[in-house]
Write a protein that holds these residues in place. Structure first.
Motif, short mmCIF file in Angstrom:
data_model
loop_
_atom_site.label_atom_id
_atom_site.label_comp_id
_atom_site.label_asym_id
_atom_site.label_seq_id
_atom_site.Cartn_x
_atom_site.Cartn_y
_atom_site.Cartn_z
N TRP A 90 8.62 21.36 -0.87
CA TRP A 90 8.91 20.66 0.40
C TRP A 90 7.90 21.01 1.48
N LEU A 91 7.44 22.27 1.46
CA LEU A 91 6.49 22.69 2.49
C LEU A 91 5.19 21.89 2.38
N ALA A 92 4.68 21.77 1.14
CA ALA A 92 3.42 21.04 0.93
C ALA A 92 3.61 19.57 1.26
N THR A 93 4.77 18.98 0.86
CA THR A 93 5.01 17.57 1.15
C THR A 93 5.06 17.32 2.66
N LEU B 196 -0.49 13.88 -1.15
CA LEU B 196 0.86 14.13 -1.66
C LEU B 196 0.98 13.99 -3.17
N ARG B 197 0.27 13.02 -3.76
CA ARG B 197 0.50 12.75 -5.17
C ARG B 197 -0.25 13.74 -6.04
N ARG B 198 0.28 13.96 -7.24
CA ARG B 198 -0.36 14.90 -8.15
C ARG B 198 -0.89 14.22 -9.39
N ASN B 199 -0.63 12.92 -9.52
CA ASN B 199 -1.16 12.17 -10.65
C ASN B 199 -2.57 11.69 -10.31
N LEU B 200 -3.55 12.03 -11.17
CA LEU B 200 -4.94 11.73 -10.83
C LEU B 200 -5.19 10.23 -10.69
N ILE B 201 -4.49 9.42 -11.50
CA ILE B 201 -4.71 7.97 -11.41
C ILE B 201 -4.26 7.45 -10.06
N VAL B 202 -3.10 7.93 -9.59
CA VAL B 202 -2.61 7.47 -8.29
C VAL B 202 -3.51 7.98 -7.17
N ALA C 262 2.61 15.38 7.60
CA ALA C 262 2.26 15.71 8.99
C ALA C 262 0.78 15.47 9.25
N VAL C 263 -0.08 15.87 8.30
CA VAL C 263 -1.52 15.69 8.51
C VAL C 263 -1.85 14.20 8.58
N GLY D 260 0.83 -1.20 0.00
CA GLY D 260 0.00 0.00 0.00
C GLY D 260 0.86 1.25 0.00
N ALA D 261 1.94 1.23 0.78
CA ALA D 261 2.86 2.37 0.77
C ALA D 261 3.55 2.49 -0.58
N ALA D 262 3.83 1.32 -1.22
CA ALA D 262 4.49 1.36 -2.53
C ALA D 262 3.59 2.03 -3.56
N VAL D 263 2.26 1.91 -3.41
CA VAL D 263 1.34 2.58 -4.34
C VAL D 263 1.59 4.08 -4.31
N VAL D 264 1.77 4.61 -3.10
CA VAL D 264 1.92 6.06 -2.96
C VAL D 264 3.32 6.50 -3.38
N VAL D 265 4.32 5.67 -3.07
CA VAL D 265 5.70 6.11 -3.26
C VAL D 265 6.15 5.98 -4.71
N ASN D 266 5.65 4.95 -5.41
CA ASN D 266 6.15 4.69 -6.76
C ASN D 266 5.90 5.86 -7.71
N ARG D 267 6.87 6.13 -8.53
CA ARG D 267 6.76 7.23 -9.47
C ARG D 267 6.03 6.79 -10.74
#
Lengths: 185, 106
Positions: free
Chosen positions: A105-108, B24-30, A113-114, A35-42
């Motif tokens: 970086w601020l938004a990230t 955090l993500r900006r890609n709509l699919i993700v 944090a949220v 699940g974390a990989a879903v968010v992290v993967n580019r």
């Protein structure tokens, strides 16, 4: 209960044997890591494939809770249909890995944090919740026939919501056809 | 033995991961995938409560499982409509990045 070779009768009769802590943590960890990989993967394709593994881990957790029907539905609907839809759209639009933009970086940091504050609140509530410290009660009854039980409830008590969901799916189908039609010029 | 709290905690972590993805993500699919993660986290805690609350017949409380069934159905419909919107958007703007879709932004 069908005498299936996949779930031996003893395992169904004694659910505690299925819910071993070792297997629970293995599948929970699998689900969370992917699940974390879903968010992290580019790359969106890698995200979609990680999501499949995460859903399979979740299906295993459903089965550890004796919800076999929902576990199978989870595999069929999510790992099957929804993921094919995601991958199909990714391939159709030919999305590549995101180019490395300048990271705000601020938004990230704010987003992380949220999410962390939310997680802390959830774990605080769970730690204060007295019932959460109890283990699951054994099922003293007969074998679990959850397809029949869920189906009976669905067609008796929840008949009206079931039909409304049918209308919802119909509306969604018509909407998708309308949205993806090429605009007449 | 695993307790109810273990399942609830895992569900909470999964929800937070999905929430972080939406933030955090900006890609709509993700972002759509992260929404699915959040819906599934809610499903996990529903099923855990269903198994926890055993009725006098010695069966789990199936009301929660029926609810999870509805959630799965609605989530599938939502993904279909969301991806159709995405395709329509991509046709108009050639992008799936939320940063490039700011016409309504004040």
């Amino acid at each position: 209960m069908l005498g299936s070779p996949f779930f031996p009768q003893s395992a169904i009769r004694n659910p505690q044997s299925i819910m071993s802590p070792f297997l629970f943590w293995i599948f929970a960890l699998l689900m969370l890591v992917f699940g974390a990989a879903v968010v992290v993967n580019r790359n969106p394709v890698a995200s979609a494939l990680s999501l499949v593994v995460s859903f399979l881990g979740l299906a295993a957790l459903f089965m550890s809770l004796d919800a076999y029907f929902l576990g199978i539905i989870q595999v069929l609907v999510y790992a099957g249909a929804v993921m094919v839809l995601f991958l199909f759209i990714i391939m159709l639009l030919d999305l590549r890995a995101e180019t490395r933009r300048r990271i705000n970086w601020l938004a990230t940091a704010g987003g992380i944090a949220v999410a962390l504050v939310l997680l802390m609140q959830i774990s605080f509530v769970v730690s204060r919740f007295q019932l959460a410290r109890q283990t699951f009660p054994a099922l003293p009854g007969s074998t679990i026939d959850d397809v029949r039980n869920v189906g009976a409830l669905l067609f008796s008590n929840y008949n009206l919501p079931f039909q409304i969901v049918g209308v919802l799916v119909l509306v969604a189908t018509i909407g998708v056809v309308l949205l993806s039609r090429r605009e007449p010029r | 033995m695993t307790t109810l709290g273990d399942y609830l905690l895992v569900s909470g972590i999964l929800f937070s991961i999905g929430f972080a993805g939406v933030m955090l993500r900006r890609n709509l699919i993700v972002i759509l995938m992260s929404l699915e993660l959040m819906l599934n986290a809610a499903n996990l805690s529903l099923v855990a409560f269903s198994r926890f609350r055993v009725d006098p017949n010695g069966l789990p409380n199936y009301n929660a499982q029926v609810f999870v069934f509805f959630v799965i159905t609605v989530a599938a419909a939502e993904v279909a409509v969301g991806l159709a919107l995405l395709v329509a958007l991509f046709r108009a703007r050639q992008t799936t990045d939320v940063k490039d879709i700011s016409s309504l932004k004040f």
